[in-house]
Design a protein around this motif. Structure first.
Motif, PDB file in Angstrom:
ATOM      1  N   TYR A   1       0.646  -1.496  -0.112  1.00  0.00           N
ATOM      2  CA  TYR A   1      -0.129   0.180  -0.160  1.00  0.00           C
ATOM      3  C   TYR A   1       0.729   0.897  -0.169  1.00  0.00           C
ATOM      4  O   TYR A   1       0.472   1.959  -0.639  1.00  0.00           O
TER       5      TYR A   1
ATOM      6  N   PHE B   1       3.017   1.492  -3.374  1.00  0.00           N
ATOM      7  CA  PHE B   1       2.728   1.178  -4.577  1.00  0.00           C
ATOM      8  C   PHE B   1       2.208   2.184  -5.761  1.00  0.00           C
ATOM      9  O   PHE B   1       2.907   2.356  -6.916  1.00  0.00           O
ATOM     10  N   LEU B   2       2.146   3.463  -5.238  1.00  0.00           N
ATOM     11  CA  LEU B   2       1.997   4.713  -5.822  1.00  0.00           C
ATOM     12  C   LEU B   2       3.128   5.663  -5.786  1.00  0.00           C
ATOM     13  O   LEU B   2       3.294   5.925  -7.869  1.00  0.00           O
ATOM     14  N   ASN B   3       4.465   5.164  -5.380  1.00  0.00           N
ATOM     15  CA  ASN B   3       5.673   5.576  -5.953  1.00  0.00           C
ATOM     16  C   ASN B   3       6.073   4.207  -7.129  1.00  0.00           C
ATOM     17  O   ASN B   3       6.688   5.268  -7.720  1.00  0.00           O
TER      18      ASN B   3
ATOM     19  N   LYS C   1       4.129   5.629 -10.439  1.00  0.00           N
ATOM     20  CA  LYS C   1       4.333   7.006 -11.024  1.00  0.00           C
ATOM     21  C   LYS C   1       4.001   7.650 -11.839  1.00  0.00           C
ATOM     22  O   LYS C   1       3.310   8.545 -12.428  1.00  0.00           O
TER      23      LYS C   1
ATOM     24  N   GLY D   1       0.473   4.738 -14.500  1.00  0.00           N
ATOM     25  CA  GLY D   1      -0.523   4.013 -13.804  1.00  0.00           C
ATOM     26  C   GLY D   1      -1.912   4.763 -14.445  1.00  0.00           C
ATOM     27  O   GLY D   1      -1.619   5.871 -14.365  1.00  0.00           O
TER      28      GLY D   1
ATOM     29  N   MET E   1      -5.767   6.011 -13.901  1.00  0.00           N
ATOM     30  CA  MET E   1      -6.587   5.424 -12.696  1.00  0.00           C
ATOM     31  C   MET E   1      -7.721   4.321 -12.149  1.00  0.00           C
ATOM     32  O   MET E   1      -8.026   4.092 -11.103  1.00  0.00           O
ATOM     33  N   GLU E   2      -7.860   3.630 -13.505  1.00  0.00           N
ATOM     34  CA  GLU E   2      -8.512   2.029 -13.486  1.00  0.00           C
ATOM     35  C   GLU E   2      -7.407   1.507 -12.653  1.00  0.00           C
ATOM     36  O   GLU E   2      -8.393   0.338 -11.756  1.00  0.00           O
TER      37      GLU E   2
ATOM     38  N   ILE F   1      -5.311   1.548 -10.446  1.00  0.00           N
ATOM     39  CA  ILE F   1      -5.702   1.823  -8.897  1.00  0.00           C
ATOM     40  C   ILE F   1      -6.461   2.270  -7.862  1.00  0.00           C
ATOM     41  O   ILE F   1      -6.623   1.660  -6.893  1.00  0.00           O
ATOM     42  N   SER F   2      -7.725   2.467  -9.104  1.00  0.00           N
ATOM     43  CA  SER F   2      -8.531   2.019  -8.286  1.00  0.00           C
ATOM     44  C   SER F   2      -9.073   0.498  -8.230  1.00  0.00           C
ATOM     45  O   SER F   2      -9.969   0.513  -6.796  1.00  0.00           O
TER      46      SER F   2
ATOM     47  N   LEU G   1      -6.833  -0.420  -5.250  1.00  0.00           N
ATOM     48  CA  LEU G   1      -7.145  -0.075  -4.022  1.00  0.00           C
ATOM     49  C   LEU G   1      -8.905  -0.646  -3.315  1.00  0.00           C
ATOM     50  O   LEU G   1      -8.672  -1.110  -2.325  1.00  0.00           O
TER      51      LEU G   1
ATOM     52  N   PRO H   1      -2.065   9.605 -10.333  1.00  0.00           N
ATOM     53  CA  PRO H   1      -1.366   8.796  -9.353  1.00  0.00           C
ATOM     54  C   PRO H   1      -0.670   9.277  -7.966  1.00  0.00           C
ATOM     55  O   PRO H   1      -0.845   9.775  -7.135  1.00  0.00           O
ATOM     56  N   GLN H   2       0.050  10.543  -8.566  1.00  0.00           N
ATOM     57  CA  GLN H   2       0.834  11.484  -7.917  1.00  0.00           C
ATOM     58  C   GLN H   2      -0.213  12.304  -7.152  1.00  0.00           C
ATOM     59  O   GLN H   2      -0.079  12.768  -5.872  1.00  0.00           O
TER      60      GLN H   2
ATOM     61  N   LEU I   1      -1.234   9.860  -4.251  1.00  0.00           N
ATOM     62  CA  LEU I   1      -0.236  10.261  -2.957  1.00  0.00           C
ATOM     63  C   LEU I   1      -0.793  11.510  -2.710  1.00  0.00           C
ATOM     64  O   LEU I   1      -0.351  11.259  -0.473  1.00  0.00           O
TER      65      LEU I   1
ATOM     66  N   ARG J   1      -3.272  11.253  -0.389  1.00  0.00           N
ATOM     67  CA  ARG J   1      -3.193  10.749   0.824  1.00  0.00           C
ATOM     68  C   ARG J   1      -2.883  10.803   2.408  1.00  0.00           C
ATOM     69  O   ARG J   1      -2.612  10.589   3.273  1.00  0.00           O
TER      70      ARG J   1
ATOM     71  N   ALA K   1      -9.546   4.351  -1.221  1.00  0.00           N
ATOM     72  CA  ALA K   1     -10.731   3.521  -2.079  1.00  0.00           C
ATOM     73  C   ALA K   1     -11.885   4.635  -2.741  1.00  0.00           C
ATOM     74  O   ALA K   1     -11.961   4.635  -3.986  1.00  0.00           O
TER      75      ALA K   1
ATOM     76  N   ALA L   1      -9.670   7.316  -5.391  1.00  0.00           N
ATOM     77  CA  ALA L   1      -9.045   7.351  -5.926  1.00  0.00           C
ATOM     78  C   ALA L   1     -10.523   6.904  -6.902  1.00  0.00           C
ATOM     79  O   ALA L   1     -10.649   6.811  -8.295  1.00  0.00           O
TER      80      ALA L   1
ATOM     81  N   LEU M   1     -11.720   8.188 -10.681  1.00  0.00           N
ATOM     82  CA  LEU M   1     -11.589   7.512 -11.800  1.00  0.00           C
ATOM     83  C   LEU M   1     -13.501   7.848 -12.968  1.00  0.00           C
ATOM     84  O   LEU M   1     -13.071   8.127 -14.174  1.00  0.00           O
TER      85      LEU M   1
END
Lengths: 874, 358
Positions: A612, A615-617, A620, A623, A625-626, A628-629, A632, B268-269, B272, B275, B334, B337, B341
Motif C-alpha cells: 500500500y 504502489f503509488l511510487n 508513478k 499508472g 486511474m482505473e 489504481i482504483s 485499492l 497517481p501523484q 499520493l 493520501r 479507495a 481513487a 476514475l
C-alpha cells in the motif's frame, strides 16, 4: 475331513511367506496322504476321545533332546508353542540359509519331480476312497484300526523299497548320519527328527518325518561326494552350516538392536544400492569442489595458518608468495584473512565460521579442506548431545587429544556442524575456550591445557541467530556464496551421465534455478525422476524438490512490484506477437511464484501495508486511474477479510488473502527496479493520533465540571476548539494592562475566564532555536490546526505572558473568593443576613455559579466554622 | 462560564428556547418523581445534554449542579487497569463508557452494579433512586449493550439510566425497548436566529438579522456551533457587518480543499498527495463519517449533474465497506481513487461528445 483341516489351515497362513518351502512341504504331506490312502483306513469323526494329544512343551523337550540335529535344536527349543510352526520355521531357515550355497539344485528338482509323480496319482485315489468310506461303513472301523499298524509298516516298507529303487545311495548316506530308525518316516511316537503330525480317521497321531531341504541337500552332497569320491562332505557341510549359523546369528542380533542399526544391516546386505548419490558423488579432492573458489581458498589458507602450531612447519614464506599471487589473480569479495600469528603461534582467529543456506556444500568443504591439510576430522553435529558440560568435554577431547593408535596418527580438526542450533550456553563454552589463552597468560603459564591449539570450523545456516552473536565477533566469518549455476549444472549433467539418466544442460540449469542451487535437492530430484528423460518441461511441471522458503519482506515486495528479468521480458514481447496462450502461461507462472513467496513469508499484514505504501511510487508514471482504483478496492477487500477473520475467527478465509497480492502485482508491477520503503507511516499516524487524543483527555480532565458535563471529546475537537483559535485571539494592543481601554479590558477578562474554564494556560517553552515562546498548555493548537490552512494572527509574546499572569491572578482570586464566601456563609448562618450580604458585595467579582449555595452544603460544613473563623482572626 | 455557549445555556425546563412542548412533557414526567429509563437522541448541538441536566435539576433541585470530577478505576479480566473520568453530583453519576474502548462492557457492568447496589440514604432529600448518565451509547460495543440490558431491569428499584446518543440506529433494539426514547431534533434556522439575537441582546450587541441568518445556514443545525460562530464573528469584527466572513472550522476547510484537489487533477501523484491529507485528518481524530459526509457534500456541489448519482452510490458503498473493515485509510483512499476514475471517465466521454458534436 479332519485330516485336511489339520493341515490346510497353517498352510494358508504361511503360504504367502514361504512359498518355496511350502512347495517342499506339500510334497511331504502328499507322501503321507498316500500312505493313508494306501492303508484304506476310514475316517471317524465321532471318536474324538481316542485322540492322543501330547502337550506341546513335551514335544519341545523331545525335540531338544534330539542331538542328531544339534544345529537345529536351540532354534526349536526357543519356539515351543506349535510343533508344526516350529518345524516349518526350522525348515524355512535351513532352506533359506542353504539355498544360496546349494549348488545341486538341479538334482533336488529331479527328486521333487519324481515324488510329485507318485503323489499325483495316489492323491486322487485317496479322495475317491474317502468319499466312499464316509457313505458306506463307519461301523467296522475298529477292525481297521487294528490293521493300521500293520498297514503302516507295510506302507513304509513299500515306500522304502520304492525309494530304495530310486535312490539307493541316498539311504546309505542316511544310515551313516543317523544310526537308528532313520529309514522310518512315519511313527506313532514323537520322533527325534523334524516331523509333521498326521491324524488318521480315529484321530490317532502319526508323525511323518520331514525330508527337509537340509536333508535333501545332505543327500545331494553325499551323492556328489560319492560321485567324486572326495572327502568333501564333512567340510562343505560344516561350511554351509557355519555360514547359515552366522547369518542367523546376525539376524538375531540385528533384531535385538534398535532401529539405528537397520541401516547397517541393509548396508551389509545391499551395499551398492543404498548409497545416496549425494554421498556417491561427493567431491573427493580439492579440485572437485563446486563451491566458490575464493571461499575454498580462504578457508584453506586459514587452516594452513595452523601449520606452525600443529605441525611445527614454517609457513611464512609460502604464505606470502601465495598471497601475492592471489592479489594479482583475482579480486576478492570475501573477507581478508588476517594471517598474523600471536605469541603462541596460533592464528589470530581461532575459529572459522562458515555460513550459508543449506545445500551449498559447507560441510563437504570443511571436511575436504581439513583432510587436505592433513587433519583427522572430528565432527560434532546437531544429533550429538550439546549440553554445555558434554560439549566442553568433547571439545577438550577433540582439541587436546591425539589419535595414537592407527596407522597414521593425525592431529584433530574439530568441525562443529549446525552450530546455530546449539544452546547458547554451549557456544559460550566454545568462546571461552577459544579465548582462554588470554586468561591463562595473565594467571600462570602452566595452565597451558586450555589453550586451543587445533583448528575449529563451525558451520551454520543462519549467522544472525542471537546465540551466535558473540561467536560472530571473534570468529573468522566466511559467508558462503551461492555455487555458480553453470558449474553446478555441468556437474549434474556428469552425474546424470554416470547414472544413465537422460537429460540436458538446459534442464539442469532450470533445476538449479528452481531449487536455489541446493546441490542436495538437485540430486534428490534427479534421483526421483531418473526413470524418465529429464527435460525442462519435466523440471517445471514436477512438484518434487520445491523448497518451502521463507523470504524476506523486501524480497517479496520486490517480486510483487518488479516483473522479472530479460528472459521473461522476451517471452512477454514474443507472446504479444505470437499468441495469447503464451501470455497466459507467463501470467499464471507469475501468479504461482507470487502466491508461493507471499505464503512463504506469511506476514500478510505487513506485506499489505508495504504494498500500500509503495504502489503509488512504483507506478508513478504510467499508472492509470482505473488500475489504481481496482487495486485499492482489493485493499478494501483484504481489510474486510482480515477484520472478519479477527472478529469471527473464520480462519478459512485466510486462503484468499494471497490472491490480493497477485492482483496488485498484475496491476502495479513494472520492469524497472524501484526503491521500496519500509512501511512506517501507519505507526507514525498512530502515535500522532494518540497524542491528539491525550491532549483532549487532558483538557477534559481539568475542565470546570459544570462545563465538562456538557462536553465530550469529539464535540470539543470538532466545534469548540476549532473556534478557540479565533475566540482566544481578541484584538488587544501590545501595551501595558493599565493602558487598555474598557472594551479591551472586557475582552481580556472574557479571554481569561474562558481559558480558566477550559483549564488552558500559556506556558513558557524553549524552542529548538533557543528562543522562548509561550504556547498553549495543553496544546490544543496541535489538535485543531491543519497544514495548508492559513493561520490566524497570533498573540504576541508579551500579550501571552500578560494573559498567563492574569490567569494565575484570577485563579488565586477565585480561590480567595471561595474562602471568603464560606466565611460569609457561616456568618450568615450564625448571625444575620446583612453581614452575609456585605461579604458578597465585597467580593463583587464572584461568579454567579459560586454565589448560588445550597442549603445542604452549608449544613454539612458547620463543623468547619470554628476553624475558619480562627484562621481569619489570626 | 464566559464562553457564550456556556453562559447562556438555559438551566430550567421552563426557560427553554425551542421544543417547548417537549420540555413541558419532560416536566410532567418528572412531576410524579418517578420515570422510566430514558434514551435521549438527536444530532450534535441540538441540546440533548442541556435537556438532561434540566430534567435532573427539575427532579433534584439545584443540588444537582454541584458537580465534581472523579476517576473510576476498573480492572479487566486480563489485569489491565482502566481509568474512566466521571462527573458526578450527590444524585447522579455521568460517564462516557466508550472511552474504555473494547473494555466498555466491564465499565458498564461494574459501574451500574456499584451505583445500584447502594440505596439512597436520605430518601426525602435525595429521591428514591440515583441517575446514571451514559454518554455516547451508540458507540458502545454490542457486548456492552447486551450487558446493559439485564442490569437495567435488575436494578430499577435503585437507579435510573439516562442514555444519550447521536443516533438510535447503533443502539440494540433490546435497549431501545427498555427506554423511553426522546428525540431532540436540531433547532430550525428561525429558532437559531432568535437565540442568537437574544444572546447578542443580553451581551449588549446589535446583531444584524442577515448575519444571524447566514450563521444559521452555515451551522448545520448545530446550535453550539452557531453560537461559537457568532462569538468568533464578534471577536473578529465588531460592530458586525452583515456580509462579514463567518469562520468555519479548520478541519472543514481542510476537507473542502481536499475535495477540490480531487476534482482538479486525477493522477497517481495527486492521489499520493490526497493520501497524506487523509492521514492528516485521521491524525487529528476527525471521525470517518464526517470525512465522508463533507467530502461528498463538497464534491456534489462542484461536480457535473450526470455523475452525481454515481458518486453518491460509490460513497455509500465505500462507507459501508469501511464499517466492515478496520483500516480506515484503505477505504478512504479507495473512495477517492474511484471518484478520480469517475471524473476522468466523465471528462473523456465529455470530450468525445464535444468532438463528435463539432
Amino acid at each position: 475331513m479332519d485330516f485336511e483341516h489339520e493341515f490346510l489351515d497353517p498352510y494358508e497362513e504361511l503360504e504367502m511367506r514361504y512359498a518355496d518351502d511350502i512347495e517342499i512341504l506339500r510334497e511331504m504331506e502328499e507322501d503321507n496322504s498316500n500312505i493313508n490312502s494306501n492303508c484304506k483306513k476310514s475316517l471317524n469323526f465321532d471318536d474324538i476321545s481316542i485322540k492322543t494329544n501330547l502337550p506341546s512343551t513335551y514335544v519341545a523337550q523331545k525335540i531338544t533332546q534330539n542331538k542328531k540335529n544339534n544345529n537345529l535344536s536351540p532354534e526349536v527349543s526357543q519356539l515351543p508353542q506349535s510343533k508344526k510352526s516350529t518345524n516349518y520355521n526350522e525348515n524355512n531357515k535351513i532352506s533359506y540359509s542353504q539355498e544360496p550355497s546349494c549348488s545341486y539344485s538341479s538334482n533336488k528338482r529331479t527328486f521333487d519331480e519324481l515324488f510329485g509323480d507318485i503323489d499325483d496319482i495316489d492323491f486322487n485315489d485317496e479322495q475317491n476312497l474317502q468319499v466312499k468310506r464316509i457313505r458306506s461303513e463307519e461301523a467296522d472301523t475298529q477292525k481297521i484300526i487294528d490293521k493300521d499298524a500293520l498297514t503302516i509298516s507295510k506302507i513304509l516298507e513299500k515306500r522304502k523299497s520304492a525309494q530304495c529303487v530310486k535312490n539307493k545311495e541316498n539311504f546309505r548316506l542316511e544310515d551313516n548320519l543317523n544310526d537308528q530308525n532313520f529309514e522310518i518316516t512315519l511313527t506313532r511316537r514323537v520322533p527325534q527328527w523334524a516331523f509333521v503330525t498326521l491324524r488318521n480317521g480315529k484321530n490317532e497321531k502319526f508323525y511323518a518325518r520331514f525330508h527337509s531341504d537340509y536333508a535333501l541337500n545332505n543327500e545331494i552332497l553325499a551323492i556328489s561326494e560319492q560321485c567324486k569320491t572326495l572327502k568333501l562332505i564333512s567340510s562343505s557341510f560344516e561350511d554351509v552350516m557355519a555360514e547359515a549359523n552366522a547369518i542367523m546369528d546376525k539376524k538375531y542380533s540385528n533384531e535385538k538392536k534398535n532401529s539405528e542399526d537397520i541401516n547397517i544391516e541393509t548396508y551389509i546386505s545391499k551395499p551398492d544400492v543404498t548409497e545416496l548419490w549425494v554421498e556417491k558423488y561427493k567431491p573427493v579432492t580439492y579440485l572437485d569442489l563446486l563451491s566458490d573458489e575464493g571461499t575454498n581458498r580462504t578457508l584453506l589458507k586459514w587452516i594452513k595458518c595452523w601449520d606452525k602450531v600443529v605441525f611445527g612447519k614454517e609457513i611464512k614464506f609460502r604464505k606470502k608468495d601465495r598471497e601475492n599471487a592471489k592479489f594479482k589473480s583475482f579480486k576478492q569479495n570475501f573477507p581478508e584473512l588476517d594471517e598474523e600469528l600471536d605469541e603462541f603461534e596460533c592464528p589470530k582467529y581461532k575459529l572459522a565460521l562458515l555460513c550459508g543456506p543449506p545445500g551449498l556444500g559447507k560441510t563437504t568443504l570443511a571436511h575436504l579442506i581439513a583432510k587436505q591439510a592433513g587433519y583427522n576430522i572430528v565432527e560434532m553435529n546437531a544429533s550429538d548431545d550439546r549440553s554445555p558440560s558434554i560439549f566442553k568435554e568433547r571439545l577438550e577431547a577433540a582439541t587436546q587429544m591425539k589419535a595414537v593408535i592407527g596407522k597414521n596418527p593425525k592431529p584433530n580438526c574439530l568441525v562443529i556442524d549446525e552450530i546455530d542450533g546449539a544452546p547458547s550456553a554451549s557456544i559460550d563454552v566454545l568462546i571461552k575456550f577459544a579465548k582462554s589463552e588470554l586468561k591463562s597468560k595473565t594467571k600462570k603459564k602452566t595452565s597451558k591445557i586450555s589453550i586451543l591449539k587445533r583448528p575449529v570450523i563451525c558451520i551454520c545456516n543462519d549467522v544472525y541467530v542471537p546465540a551466535l552473536r558473540a561467536l560472530r565477533q571473534m570468529a573468522f566469518v566466511i559467508n558462503f556464496p551461492p555455487t555458480p549455476i553453470s558449474r553446478l549444472a555441468q556437474r549434474l549433467v556428469e552425474i546424470a551421465r554416470a547414472e544413465n539418466v537422460k537429460t540436458d544442460t538446459g534442464a539442469m540449469l532450470a533445476l538449479c534455478e528452481k531449487v536455489n542451487n541446493d546441490i542436495r535437492t538437485c540430486l534428490s530430484t534427479i534421483y526421483c525422476l531418473k526413470d524418465q528423460p529429464i527435460r525442462i518441461a519435466t523440471i517445471q511441471n514436477t512438484n518434487v524438490g520445491n523448497k518451502d522458503m521463507r523470504k524476506g519482506l523486501f524480497t517479496v515486495w520486490q517480486e510483487i512490484f518488479q516483473i522479472k528479468n530479460e528472459k521473461v521480458n522476451s517471452t512477454y514481447t514474443k507472446s504479444k506477437v505470437n499468441n495469447k496462450s503464451e501470455l497466459e502461461l507467463f501470467l499464471s507462472k507469475r501468479m504461482h511464484t507470487i502466491i508461493k513467496s507471499v505464503q512463504g513469508n506469511g506476514d500478510y499484514d505487513r506485506l499489505t501495508q508495504g504494498v500500500y505504501e509503495n504502489f503509488l511510487n512504483v507506478n508513478k508514471y504510467d499508472g492509470s486511474m482505473e488500475n489504481i482504483s481496482k487495486g485499492l478496492s482489493w485493499f478494501c477487500f483484504m481489510d474486510e477479510i482480515k477484520t472478519t477473520i479477527l472478529n469471527t475467527q473464520t480462519y478459512t478465509l485466510m486462503g484468499y488473502m494471497p490472491y490480493c497480492f497477485v492482483v496488485w502485482s498484475f496491476l502495479f508491477s513494472c520492469y524497472q527496479r524501484t526503491k521500496l520503503n519500509y512501511p512506517s507511516i501507519m505507526y507514525e499516524i498512530y502515535s500522532r493520533q494518540t497524542k491528539c487524543f491525550q491532549i483532549i483527555q487532558e483538557v477534559l480532565k481539568n475542565m470546570n465540571p459544570k462545563i465538562r458535563t456538557y462536553c465530550c471529546g469529539q464535540q470539543l475537537l470538532l466545534d469548540t476548539f476549532s473556534y478557540f483559535t479565533n475566540i482566544l485571539n481578541p484584538a488587544l494592543r501590545p501595551v501595558s494592562i493599565q493602558l487598555f481601554s474598557s472594551s479591551e479590558k472586557n475582552a481580556l477578562r472574557q479571554l481569561v475566564n474562558i481559558m480558566i474554564d477550559y483549564s488552558l494556560n500559556f506556558i513558557q517553552e524553549r524552542t529548538q532555536n533557543g528562543s522562548y515562546e509561550f504556547s498553549m498548555d495543553p496544546n490544543i493548537e496541535d489538535v485543531v490546526e491543519f497544514p495548508d490552512i492559513p493561520k490566524n494572527k497570533i498573540l504576541t509574546y508579551s500579550l501571552k505572558m500578560m494573559i498567563s499572569r492574569e490567569i494565575e491572578v484570577e485563579k488565586v482570586r477565585r480561590l480567595e473568593n471561595t474562602i471568603l464566601k464560606s466565611v460569609g456563609g457561616t456568618l450568615s448562618a450564625q448571625q444575620n443576613k446583612s453581614i452575609q450580604n456585605e461579604g458578597i458585595i465585597a467580593n463583587a467579582s464572584i461568579n454567579e455559579s459560586e454565589q448560588s449555595v445550597t442549603r445542604n452544603h452549608l449544613q454539612k460544613l458547620t463543623p468547619k466554622i470554628i476553624k475558619t473563623s480562627i484562621c481569619s482572626v489570626s | 462560564m464566559s464562553l457564550w455557549v456556556d453562559k447562556y445555556r438555559p438551566v430550567s425546563l421552563s426557560k427553554v428556547d425551542y421544543h417547548k412542548t417537549q420540555a413541558e412533557h419532560l416536566r410532567n414526567l418528572v412531576q410524579q418523581g418517578d420515570f422510566p429509563h430514558l434514551l435521549f437522541y438527536g444530532p450534535c448541538g441540538a441540546g440533548k445534554k442541556t435537556r438532561i441536566m434540566m430534567l435532573l435539576r427539575e427532579l433534584y433541585g439545584t443540588g444537582v449542579e454541584k458537580l465534581r470530577m472523579g476517576h473510576l478505576n476498573f480492572q479487566t479480566s486480563n489485569n489491565k487497569k482502566l481509568e474512566i473520568m466521571s462527573v458526578s453530583s450527590n444524585y447522579h453519576i455521568e460517564i462516557n463508557a466508550s472511552d474504555a474502548g473494547i473494555y466498555d462492557k466491564i465499565v458498564v457492568m461494574e459501574l451500574i452494579k456499584n451505583a445500584a447496589q447502594t440505596h439512597q440514604l436520605d430518601v426525602n432529600g435525595q429521591g428514591e433512586f440515583k441517575i446514571i448518565l451514559l454518554n455516547e451509547v451508540d458507540k458502545l460495543t454490542k457486548d456492552a449493550q447486551q450487558a446493559l440490558r439485564r442490569t437495567m431491569e435488575k436494578y430499577i428499584a435503585t437507579c435510573r439510566l439516562i442514555l444519550c446518543a447521536n443516533s438510535i440506529s447503533q443502539v440494540i433494539p433490546a435497549i431501545r425497548s427498555r427506554c423511553l426514547s426522546i428525540r431532540v431534533p436540531s433547532p430550525t434556522n428561525e429558532e437559531i436566529i432568535s437565540i442568537l439575537m437574544n444572546i447578542c441582546k443580553k451581551e449588549g450587541l446589535s446583531l444584524p438579522t442577515e448575519l444571524a441568518r447566514r450563521i444559521a445556514e452555515k451551522c448545520d443545525g448545530n446550535l453550539r456551533r452557531a453560537i461559537l460562530m457568532c462569538e468568533t464573528c464578534k471577536i473578529n469584527q465588531y460592530p458586525f457587518d452583515k456580509n462579514q466572513n463567518i469562520v468555519e472550522p479548520d478541519w472543514q476547510k481542510f476537507i473542502y480543499e481536499t475535495a477540490s484537489i480531487i476534482l482538479k487533477e486525477q493522477s497517481p501523484q495527486n492521489l499520493l498527495n490526497i493520501r497524506s491529507r487523509l492521514y492528516e485528518l485521521l491524525c487529528h481524530g476527525i471521525p470517518t463519517e464526517i470525512i465522508f459526509k463533507h467530502l461528498l457534500k463538497h464534491l456534489l456541489k462542484n461536480c457535473n449533474l450526470s455523475v452525481k448519482k454515481e458518486i453518491i452510490q460509490v460513497a455509500a458503498e465505500f462507507e459501508h465497506r469501511l464499517h466492515r473493515g478496520s483500516k480506515i485509510i484503505f477505504h478512504l483512499e479507495a473512495f477517492v481513487a474511484k471518484l478520480m476514475l469517475i471524473e476522468t471517465n466523465f471528462i473523456t466521454s465529455y470530450m468525445c461528445d464535444i468532438l463528435e458534436f463539432s
